[in-house]
Structures are given as structure tokens and as C-alpha cells.
Motif scaffolding. Structure first.
Motif, PDB file in Angstrom:
ATOM      1  N   THR A 177       0.833  -1.370   0.190  1.00 22.98           N
ATOM      2  CA  THR A 177       0.146  -0.012   0.328  1.00 22.98           C
ATOM      3  C   THR A 177       1.474   1.015  -0.386  1.00 22.98           C
ATOM      4  O   THR A 177       1.732   1.230   0.233  1.00 22.98           O
ATOM      5  CB  THR A 177      -1.166  -0.259   1.371  1.00 22.98           C
ATOM      6  N   THR A 178      -0.060   2.191  -0.482  1.00 21.34           N
ATOM      7  CA  THR A 178       0.651   3.794  -0.437  1.00 21.34           C
ATOM      8  C   THR A 178       1.873   3.693   0.934  1.00 21.34           C
ATOM      9  O   THR A 178       2.931   4.553   0.378  1.00 21.34           O
ATOM     10  CB  THR A 178      -0.095   4.805  -0.082  1.00 21.34           C
ATOM     11  N   GLU A 198      -5.204  15.841   3.682  1.00 21.72           N
ATOM     12  CA  GLU A 198      -4.688  15.921   3.157  1.00 21.72           C
ATOM     13  C   GLU A 198      -3.936  17.307   2.460  1.00 21.72           C
ATOM     14  O   GLU A 198      -2.594  16.867   1.929  1.00 21.72           O
ATOM     15  CB  GLU A 198      -5.069  15.096   1.428  1.00 21.72           C
ATOM     16  N   VAL A 214      -0.259  17.583   4.122  1.00 26.70           N
ATOM     17  CA  VAL A 214       0.602  16.531   4.281  1.00 26.70           C
ATOM     18  C   VAL A 214       1.013  17.217   2.479  1.00 26.70           C
ATOM     19  O   VAL A 214       2.403  17.124   2.255  1.00 26.70           O
ATOM     20  CB  VAL A 214       0.286  15.537   4.530  1.00 26.70           C
ATOM     21  N   HIS A 215       0.498  17.608   2.654  1.00 25.76           N
ATOM     22  CA  HIS A 215       0.657  18.406   0.858  1.00 25.76           C
ATOM     23  C   HIS A 215       1.403  19.436   1.133  1.00 25.76           C
ATOM     24  O   HIS A 215       2.730  20.066   0.916  1.00 25.76           O
ATOM     25  CB  HIS A 215      -0.230  18.607   0.064  1.00 25.76           C
ATOM     26  N   HIS A 220       8.563  12.391   4.057  1.00 22.51           N
ATOM     27  CA  HIS A 220       7.966  11.888   3.083  1.00 22.51           C
ATOM     28  C   HIS A 220       6.832  10.731   3.667  1.00 22.51           C
ATOM     29  O   HIS A 220       5.282  10.316   3.169  1.00 22.51           O
ATOM     30  CB  HIS A 220       9.028  10.750   1.458  1.00 22.51           C
ATOM     31  N   PHE A 223       3.513  12.306   3.995  1.00 22.21           N
ATOM     32  CA  PHE A 223       2.735  12.286   3.131  1.00 22.21           C
ATOM     33  C   PHE A 223       2.152  11.224   2.712  1.00 22.21           C
ATOM     34  O   PHE A 223       0.816  11.227   2.697  1.00 22.21           O
ATOM     35  CB  PHE A 223       3.419  13.625   2.441  1.00 22.21           C
ATOM     36  N   LEU A 224       2.952   9.940   3.007  1.00 24.17           N
ATOM     37  CA  LEU A 224       2.058   8.897   2.570  1.00 24.17           C
ATOM     38  C   LEU A 224       1.447   8.334   3.205  1.00 24.17           C
ATOM     39  O   LEU A 224       0.078   7.849   2.809  1.00 24.17           O
ATOM     40  CB  LEU A 224       2.899   7.612   1.930  1.00 24.17           C
ATOM     41  N   LYS A 268      -2.234  10.483   2.364  1.00 20.52           N
ATOM     42  CA  LYS A 268      -3.092  10.443   2.010  1.00 20.52           C
ATOM     43  C   LYS A 268      -3.498   8.543   1.349  1.00 20.52           C
ATOM     44  O   LYS A 268      -4.768   8.861   1.517  1.00 20.52           O
ATOM     45  CB  LYS A 268      -1.946   9.760   0.146  1.00 20.52           C
ATOM     46  N   GLN A 269      -2.985   7.969   2.175  1.00 21.24           N
ATOM     47  CA  GLN A 269      -3.625   6.569   2.470  1.00 21.24           C
ATOM     48  C   GLN A 269      -5.291   6.786   3.093  1.00 21.24           C
ATOM     49  O   GLN A 269      -6.158   6.314   3.204  1.00 21.24           O
ATOM     50  CB  GLN A 269      -2.595   5.366   2.854  1.00 21.24           C
ATOM     51  N   ILE A 285      10.923   9.043  -3.412  1.00 25.25           N
ATOM     52  CA  ILE A 285       9.590   9.079  -3.076  1.00 25.25           C
ATOM     53  C   ILE A 285       8.685   8.197  -3.847  1.00 25.25           C
ATOM     54  O   ILE A 285       7.760   7.254  -3.619  1.00 25.25           O
ATOM     55  CB  ILE A 285       8.828   9.907  -3.064  1.00 25.25           C
ATOM     56  N   GLY A 301      -6.983   2.643  -5.110  1.00 18.51           N
ATOM     57  CA  GLY A 301      -6.525   3.826  -5.208  1.00 18.51           C
ATOM     58  C   GLY A 301      -5.127   3.494  -3.975  1.00 18.51           C
ATOM     59  O   GLY A 301      -3.697   4.427  -3.613  1.00 18.51           O
ATOM     60  N   MET A 302      -4.906   2.448  -2.987  1.00 19.32           N
ATOM     61  CA  MET A 302      -4.926   3.178  -2.076  1.00 19.32           C
ATOM     62  C   MET A 302      -3.270   2.169  -2.124  1.00 19.32           C
ATOM     63  O   MET A 302      -2.303   2.063  -1.265  1.00 19.32           O
ATOM     64  CB  MET A 302      -5.056   1.809  -0.501  1.00 19.32           C
ATOM     65  N   LEU A 303      -3.509   1.470  -2.978  1.00 19.27           N
ATOM     66  CA  LEU A 303      -2.202   0.023  -3.460  1.00 19.27           C
ATOM     67  C   LEU A 303      -1.247   1.122  -4.111  1.00 19.27           C
ATOM     68  O   LEU A 303      -0.689   2.082  -4.743  1.00 19.27           O
ATOM     69  CB  LEU A 303      -2.399  -0.791  -4.459  1.00 19.27           C
ATOM     70  N   SER A 304      -0.219   0.144  -3.873  1.00 28.09           N
ATOM     71  CA  SER A 304       1.134   1.255  -4.754  1.00 28.09           C
ATOM     72  C   SER A 304       2.237  -0.217  -5.507  1.00 28.09           C
ATOM     73  O   SER A 304       2.029  -1.099  -5.041  1.00 28.09           O
ATOM     74  CB  SER A 304       2.175   1.384  -3.386  1.00 28.09           C
ATOM     75  N   GLN A 352       0.106   5.898  -9.057  1.00 33.17           N
ATOM     76  CA  GLN A 352       1.178   5.889  -8.121  1.00 33.17           C
ATOM     77  C   GLN A 352       1.994   6.753  -8.336  1.00 33.17           C
ATOM     78  O   GLN A 352       2.378   7.537  -7.647  1.00 33.17           O
ATOM     79  CB  GLN A 352       1.577   4.985  -7.682  1.00 33.17           C
ATOM     80  N   PHE A 406       1.288  10.578  -9.479  1.00 32.76           N
ATOM     81  CA  PHE A 406       1.092  11.022  -8.074  1.00 32.76           C
ATOM     82  C   PHE A 406       2.158  11.634  -7.192  1.00 32.76           C
ATOM     83  O   PHE A 406       2.015  12.633  -6.956  1.00 32.76           O
ATOM     84  CB  PHE A 406       0.090  10.026  -7.421  1.00 32.76           C
ATOM     85  N   LEU A 407       3.084  10.706  -6.637  1.00 32.45           N
ATOM     86  CA  LEU A 407       4.224  11.279  -5.750  1.00 32.45           C
ATOM     87  C   LEU A 407       5.783  11.548  -6.908  1.00 32.45           C
ATOM     88  O   LEU A 407       6.710  11.710  -6.332  1.00 32.45           O
ATOM     89  CB  LEU A 407       4.995   9.866  -5.716  1.00 32.45           C
ATOM     90  N   TRP A 418       6.650  15.786  -6.829  1.00 30.98           N
ATOM     91  CA  TRP A 418       7.421  17.163  -6.111  1.00 30.98           C
ATOM     92  C   TRP A 418       8.418  17.324  -6.677  1.00 30.98           C
ATOM     93  O   TRP A 418       9.033  18.475  -6.645  1.00 30.98           O
ATOM     94  CB  TRP A 418       7.724  16.198  -4.669  1.00 30.98           C
TER      95      TRP A 418
END
Lengths: 368, 401
Positions: free
Chosen positions: A191-192, A314, A317-318, A336, A339-340, A343-344, B208, B339-342, B353, B356-357, B360
Motif C-alpha cells: 500500500t501507499t 491531504e 501533508v501536501h 515523506h 505524506f504517504l 494520502k492513504q 519517494i 488507489g491505496m495500492l502501490s 501512484q 502522484f508521487l 514533487w
């Protein structure tokens, strides 16, 4: 009115802060992230030893009976330190529902083991094609056998039991499932937030029992969902508070153009906006948790708390990521992760727009 | 005014497309690996750049005297638009072609141009940019890497950071301080540095988004021949401004591998195209793509008419970084719970993902959003500049990190 925490609540918060700060150091988190389970079992044991796993569970089940607010205080401290432990799934999605809806036997089987740190629980609420966990596409036969799949189940890869809502001929029912049973497939996924979860597939899979009465599952799911959403808002508040603290520290210590970055208005105004967001997250969280503990209707308040956690969280953390400049993108620097996690959490159990839809529907009903 | 492409431009576009169709294969579905920085990617880029050079498509806007096509940057962007439809990349030459080359053309001696431009253009040599330092980010002129004359060489000591592609580079453009007694902008010198020189250590930074695109570069007693000064000693800031303007243009005019159709495809695959909120987001995304396209054309047109776009590059870069952020958010949001998966567990192999990352890099690199807004405030709106006590004192006396 009194917005202060009780002495007992302050003691819980301080104890939790001490344990999370002692265990969840950046080095330890990196070590856990390099492992397979992504769970800090030592920290989990320490939380059990400190009696924090049972803090919100009823006294008759061996808990401390201090309510959802006390759990939220612990979750907030977890968020502050990004501690990789399955607190929300085990307590909010598993143990609290068993304490509320379980039979005497279910309570005596599972709650003491949760409190001692031996058992990890979760609920499988999200599905790929259904947007309402109380209207699942997973189906159960008359004999209680499950077919279908749930996605991104938190702690689903390590849980001893999973609560699974399914549609039956009699309506929705929540089942207790042993994930090691035949017909249950666990797909571990990343996961993120650098943690792990599971997609769980059921092919004519057996269930152990129902949680609550057959056909009453939709109400049980909504009850679970509300605890989950408030718990997420509590973790997010900790994440946001600490991220803002880190950004304030970083921008005050870094000099550019001969002065601290934080003295540029482009920086300080953005940091102040982040703090205002966190303040709104703070009041909406505690209002929802308090109403639930008082037994008041909290449907709208829960959605408001999660909306702020998702939308405001969100944004926070942005902002904190951006204010760290390039350091935010470097994984050797800890910011970081905030941030992750932010979002999660924002996307867990329904993102911002889902909460707005819920509030909107509630308002439309009230003024009909 | 005429928003339509001229017949000449349309013909050029057609010619480019025909040549690309003969020499490259069409791009398949976009994948998360599009930004990979491994040696195989470098080799692919080199091969394609050589193919472009042989056919006269490398550096379309450069003067013919230096191996370019002698056309305009509008032609280059027309070509880039068509090229983005094919499974090829020149990514590793971003700094060389986009920044070092134009700076060499503007400030280099004939000898320097003859030595460096042909291999740069053919893709034989990869370039990186040694500008940012741990203590000098937005305040680039506050850098403290030191270069001291010793015989016919300068001896360089210091540390650079956020260096894209340093691990693959043959040459670098380097900004270092040659005089600590002058004001910060006045004591800098611009060098061309052989990355194989003794005393250079490159350490990758893991990011990241899972990629190690950036590096830290440590310089210890690195010798640079005085002949490799670009422009004048202590005149480096003016030379660097050329590089920075080109960097903004380059980032702002970036032809991302993600197009609007990719976003719609994702929304459709996630079954979200009937959701009114998602539809609004898609409509907003569409308008962003259009606005960026036309602002980009405006800048290219200004170039073609002999005007040098200044603040427009800041506006474009600002809009583009926000665009990348919004697209990354949208791609992840329409995925719902997935959307929670990476990584490979996420839809489209983690493409969204990664988008999104990666936002930056866009919002920070090449001048942060705040720096670009200051440029717009001061140069477009004519607002007075912030008082800058650090600007005039000798660098030696400034408070620094």
C-alpha cells in the motif's frame, strides 16, 4: 461545556506517547519496512503490556472501559509517530464490534486474546465494484458459504479472524471468517504508506459464525464503519500535527537569501493554513468521538470528521511536503512518510467526496 | 489572430510524423516504467538520439552551423508532440539538449562549441547540471562550492545535490564560487566539467516515487582546466540565467507521456465515468490540457517572432506543475479503494501512484512554485522586489546554512 480531556484521558495519551516515541524511531520504521509483515511485533507486545490494547473494550471483557475517545487518543499518538501496528483494524474494526454484537462465547474467545496482544482482527469492508460496504457484492449461501472478493483489507495478511459482510437471501449478514480456511485466498499487496494489506477471495468458503443476527448486517457494518472512520480521523490528526511541527522546525532552521525560510510569507502563510486545517480536524474528530461515547446520534458528525481528515489532512501533508522542498522527495529523510500516510488515510474507507455525499444525503433527509 | 496551425506548420508536422512512422514504433499503453533511469534506458536514448541526428531531426531549433536544423523552437515542439506518440525517448539528454547546449551556443567560445556541441547533439555524451547545493536551493546564488585558480587549472571543492542523471553523465555544467569577497551574484563562475575527473563521487538518492533519478555529487580537489570556463571568471551568474530560463521552458513545455486520453481510460476502467464529480474533474483536466497547449504555442510563437519569452516561462512552469499534481491526484482518486495500492499491485502497474508521487519533482525542481510566483509578481505585475539585504554584502559576511 468543557473541552479539556479528563485526567484519566491525559494519562492514556501520555502513556501512549511514551510507548510510541520509544519504539517507533525512524530507524526502527525503516527496519520494519524492509521486512515481510510490516508490523512491529515488539511494539504490539509493549502496547499489550501497557494495557492499551484493551483501553476501549468493556470492563466485563477484561478491558478498561474508557471508550472510543481513549482509543482515539492512542491512535493520534500512533499517527504522530507513524507506528506500524494494526491498531485500527484489530480494535476499531474487530474487537469493538465483537464486544458490541458478539455472543458471550465470541467475546470470551477473542477479546482476552486481543487485549493480551495474541490476536489480530480486521474487517473486510471494501470491494472493487461496490461503493457501499453495507451493500456487498460478496454473497453467502444459505449454509453460510462465501463467494466473491474484498480488496485492500487492512492487516488482512496477518489477521486471525476477519469480519466479512455478505449479501444473503435474508439480507446482509456479517460473518466471522478464519482466513486459513479452505476456499479463502489471501493476496498480499503493498500500500501507499509502505505497509501491507490483502485482497481476500472467497470460493465457496466456510464461515465460523455470524456476528449479530443474520440479516442485521447492514446496521452492523454501519456501526463498524463509523468507528473505523473516527479512528482514521484520529490517526490523521496525529499525522497532521507532527507533519506541521516538522515543517515549522525545518523552515525555521533553513536559511535562504540570508534568513530563515519560515520568515517568507509564502512559507509562513501556507504553514498557518495547514494549522487551521488541523484545528478543524481536531474539533470535528473529538465531537464525533464524544457523541459516540455518549450514545448520541453521530452519523453526520462522523462523516464531517472523516471529510476534514481526508480533505484537510491531504492539504496539510501536501503543504508540509512542499515546505520541505527537495527533502520531501528523498526517502532517506523521514517527512515523506507523513505524506504517504496522509494520502492513504484520506482514501481509506471512503475518501472526501464519499463523506460529502453522506452528509448531503443526511441533510436532504432532515429537511424533506 | 489565428489559432489554427499555419499550412507550413501542418506540412512540417506531417513530414515529422511520416519520418517517425518509418523509424519508430507506436507507443503502447503508458506504463509506470516510462521514467526509469537504468543503463538500458540510457542506451535506448543514445541510439534514438543518433538516429535523429543522422536524419537531421536532432536539435531542430539549433543553428545549422552547430549541427542543428536551423528551424525554430516551435518546430521543435511540433516535432516533440508527434514524437510523444512513439515508443522512443531522449530523456537522458534533457540537461544536455535543453540547458547545456543552448548555454554553450549563447556564451561559449568557438573552440568550446566545436568540442562539445557535436557529440552532445549526436547523443554520444550525456550532461548533468551541478547547480543546487544542500545550502543553496531557491537561493541558488548562495552556493558555496569553491573554485580556486592553481596554475592553469581551477581546483573545485564542495557538494552538489538533486543532480539528475549524474551517474550516467560524461560532462557537467558547474556553478562555483571563485570570489568570496564580492556580493553573492558577482563571485560565481560557470564551468564545463569532465565527470570522469578524479575527485568526483556520485551517490544516488532514492526518491519517494521509487526511482533514483537524483544524486548527491561530492567534489574533492577536482581540477578543471581554465579553458573550460564558460563566459568570464566571476561572470557565471549571467551565464547561469540563460541555463535557468531554458530549464523553465523545458520543464513547462514538457511533453509528458501522460495524455488526457490516458486519464479518461483509467476512469473508464475503474467504472467511474458516470460519477458526476469524476466527470467534472475530467472536464477540468481537459481544460488544463488545452490551456497548457495554447500557452505553450504562444511562447513558441513569441520565439519565432524574435521575442524572448521571460515571465511566460514562469507562468507555464507554474501551471504545468499544478497540472501534473492534479492529474496524479485524479488518477489515484478514480481508482477508489485500489488507489491505496502501490507498485505492481496498483492498477496500470502503479502508473498513477508514480504520477502522484512524481509531482514533487515538478513543483520544486527548476525553481519552486513560490520562486515562479515571485517572478510573475515582480516582472509581469511590476511589484517592487522584496528588500534583499543579502544581495549587496560580500558573500563571506552573509549568514548561511
Amino acid at each position: 461545556m468543557d473541552f479539556d480531556f479528563s485526567d484519566e484521558q491525559v494519562a492514556v495519551r501520555d502513556l501512549a506517547a511514551q510507548i510510541f516515541t520509544g519504539h517507533a524511531t525512524v530507524d526502527r520504521i525503516k527496519q520494519i519496512e524492509a521486512g515481510n509483515e510490516r508490523i512491529d511485533r515488539d511494539l504490539w507486545a509493549a502496547l499489550a503490556t501497557a494495557n492499551l490494547l484493551g483501553i476501549a473494550l468493556p470492563e466485563e471483557d477484561g478491558g478498561s472501559g474508557l471508550g472510543l475517545m481513549s482509543l482515539c487518543l492512542v491512535l493520534q499518538e500512533q499517527g504522530r509517530r507513524l507506528a506500524p501496528v494494526p491498531l485500527l483494524p484489530t480494535i476499531a474494526l474487530g474487537a469493538l464490534p465483537i464486544a458490541e454484537f458478539g455472543t458471550v462465547e465470541q467475546r470470551s474467545t477473542w477479546l482476552p486474546r486481543v487485549i493480551s496482544g495474541e490476536a489480530i482482527l480486521t474487517a473486510a469492508l471494501d470491494e472493487a465494484d461496490s461503493i457501499d460496504p453495507a451493500a456487498p457484492r460478496v454473497i453467502a449461501s444459505a449454509g453460510g458459504r462465501l463467494s466473491g472478493s474484498k480488496v485492500v483489507v487492512p492487516a488482512g495478511h496477518i489477521a486471525d479472524r476477519v469480519l466479512v459482510p455478505a449479501s444473503t437471501p435474508d439480507g446482509v449478514t456479517v460473518f466471522v471468517v478464519d482466513p486459513s480456511a479452505d476456499g479463502v485466498t489471501i493476496d498480499v499487496v503493498d500500500t501507499t504508506d509502505h505497509q501491507r494489506a490483502a485482497h481476500i477471495t472467497f470460493v465457496n468458503a466456510p464461515t465460523e459464525a455470524t456476528l449479530g443476527r443474520a440479516g442485521d448486517g447492514a446496521a452492523v457494518v454501519r456501526w463498524i464503519l463509523d468507528r473505523g472512520l473516527v479512528g482514521l480521523a484520529a490517526i490523521q490528526l496525529g499525522v497532521a500535527d507532527e507533519a506541521i511541527r516538522l515543517a515549522a522546525e525545518y523552515t525555521s532552521g533553513r536559511l535562504q537569501f540570508g534568513k530563515p525560510l519560515s520568515t517568507f510569507q509564502g512559507v509562513s502563510l501556507r504553514a498557518a493554513d495547514a494549522y487551521i486545517d488541523a484545528s478543524a480536524m481536531n474539533v470535528t474528530l473529538w465531537q464525533a468521538a464524544w457523541r459516540i461515547d455518549e450514545g448520541l446520534d453521530a452519523s453526520r458528525e462522523v462523516a464531517i470528521a472523516k471529510w476534514w481528515a481526508a480533505d484537510g489532512g491531504e492539504r496539510v501533508v501536501h503543504a508540509t511536503q512542499h515546505l520541505h522542498g527537495g527533502m520531501g522527495a528523498d526517502v532517506d529523510y523521514p517527512v515523506h512518510r507523513y505524506f504517504l500516510w496522509g494520502k492513504q488515510i484520506a482514501d481509506s474507507l471512503g475518501g472526501a467526496s464519499k463523506q460529502l455525499a453522506r452528509i448531503g444525503a443526511d441533510i436532504a433527509d432532515a429537511y424533506r | 489572430m489565428d489559432f489554427d496551425e499555419s499550412p507550413e506548420d501542418a506540412a512540417f508536422r506531417g513530414e515529422a510524423l511520416a519520418w517517425l512512422a518509418e523509424n519508430a514504433s507506436r507507443r503502447g499503453p503508458v506504463t509506470a516504467n516510462a521514467v526509469a533511469d537504468d543503463p538500458a534506458h540510457v542506451a535506448r536514448c543514445k541510439k534514438w538520439q543518433a538516429t535523429l541526428a543522422d536524419a537531421g531531426w536532432a536539435a531542430i531549433a539549433w543553428p545549422a552551423a552547430y549541427g542543428g536544423r536551423g528551424a525554430t523552437s516551435r518546430h521543435q515542439s511540433l516535432f516533440n508532440e508527434e514524437q510523444s506518440k512513439f515508443d522512443v525517448s531522449t530523456g537522458v539528454f534533457a540537461v544536455g539538449l535543453g540547458m547545456a547546449g543552448p548555454t554553450l551556443i549563447a556564451h561559449g567560445t568557438e573552440e568550446q562549441k566545436d568540442r562539445f556541441l557535436p557529440p552532445l547533439l549526436r547523443g554520444d555524451e550525456v550532461w548533468c547540471q551541478l547547480f543546487s547545493e544542500p545550502g543553496a536551493g531557491s537561493d541558488l546564488a548562495g552556493l558555496s562550492t569553491r573554485a580556486e585558480l592553481d596554475g592553469n587549472d581551477f581546483v573545485v571543492n564542495g557538494q552538489k545535490v538533486w543532480t539528475s542523471g549524474a551517474q550516467h553523465s560524461d560532462w557537467a555544467i558547474l556553478l562555483a564560487r571563485t570570489d568570496f569577497d564580492q556580493a553573492k551574484h558577482k563571485g560565481l563562475t560557470y564551468f564545463v566539467l569532465d565527470m570522469r575527473s578524479p575527485g568526483i563521487e556520485v551517490r544516488p538518492l532514492r526518491q519517494i516515487n521509487g526511482v533514483a533519478h537524483f544524486n548527491e555529487v561530492f567534489l574533492t580537489d577536482v581540477r578543471v582546466p581554465a579553458a573550460n570556463v564558460l563566459g568570464e571568471v566571476n561572470g557565471g551568474w549571467g551565464v547561469a540565467l540563460t541555463t535557468l530560463a531554458n530549464e523553465r521552458n523545458f520543464i513547462g513545455g514538457g511533453t509528458s507521456s501522460i495524455g488526457f486520453a490516458n486519464i479518461v481510460d483509467r476512469a473508464r476502467a475503474s467504472g467511474r465515468t458516470n460519477d458526476p464529480l469524476v466527470r467534472q474533474e475530467l472536464a477540468e483536466a481537459f481544460t488544463r490540457f488545452e490551456v497548457l497547449r495554447f500557452i505553450g504555442y504562444r511562447i513558441q510563437t513569441a520565439f519565432a517572432q524574435g521575442r524572448v519569452p521571460g515571465a511566460e516561462a514562469s507562468i507555464l512552469k507554474l501551471l504545468y506543475s499544478r497540472h501534473v499534481e492534479r492529474n496524479g491526484n485524479l488518477g489515484v482518486d478514480v481508482e477508489g479503494a485500489a488507489g491505496m495500492l502501490s507498485g505492481a499491485d496498483a492498477p496500470d502497474d502503479g502508473l498513477w501512484q508514480q504520477q502522484f508521487l512524481t509531482q514533487w519533482a515538478m513543483r520544486i525542481g527548476g525553481g519552486t512554485d513560490e520562486v515562479q510566483r515571485n517572478v510573475v509578481g515582480e516582472r509581469v505585475l511590476g511589484l517592487p522586489a522584496e528588500p534583499r539585504p543579502d544581495k549587496y554584502a560580500p558573500f563571506r559576511e552573509l549568514v548561511r546554512n
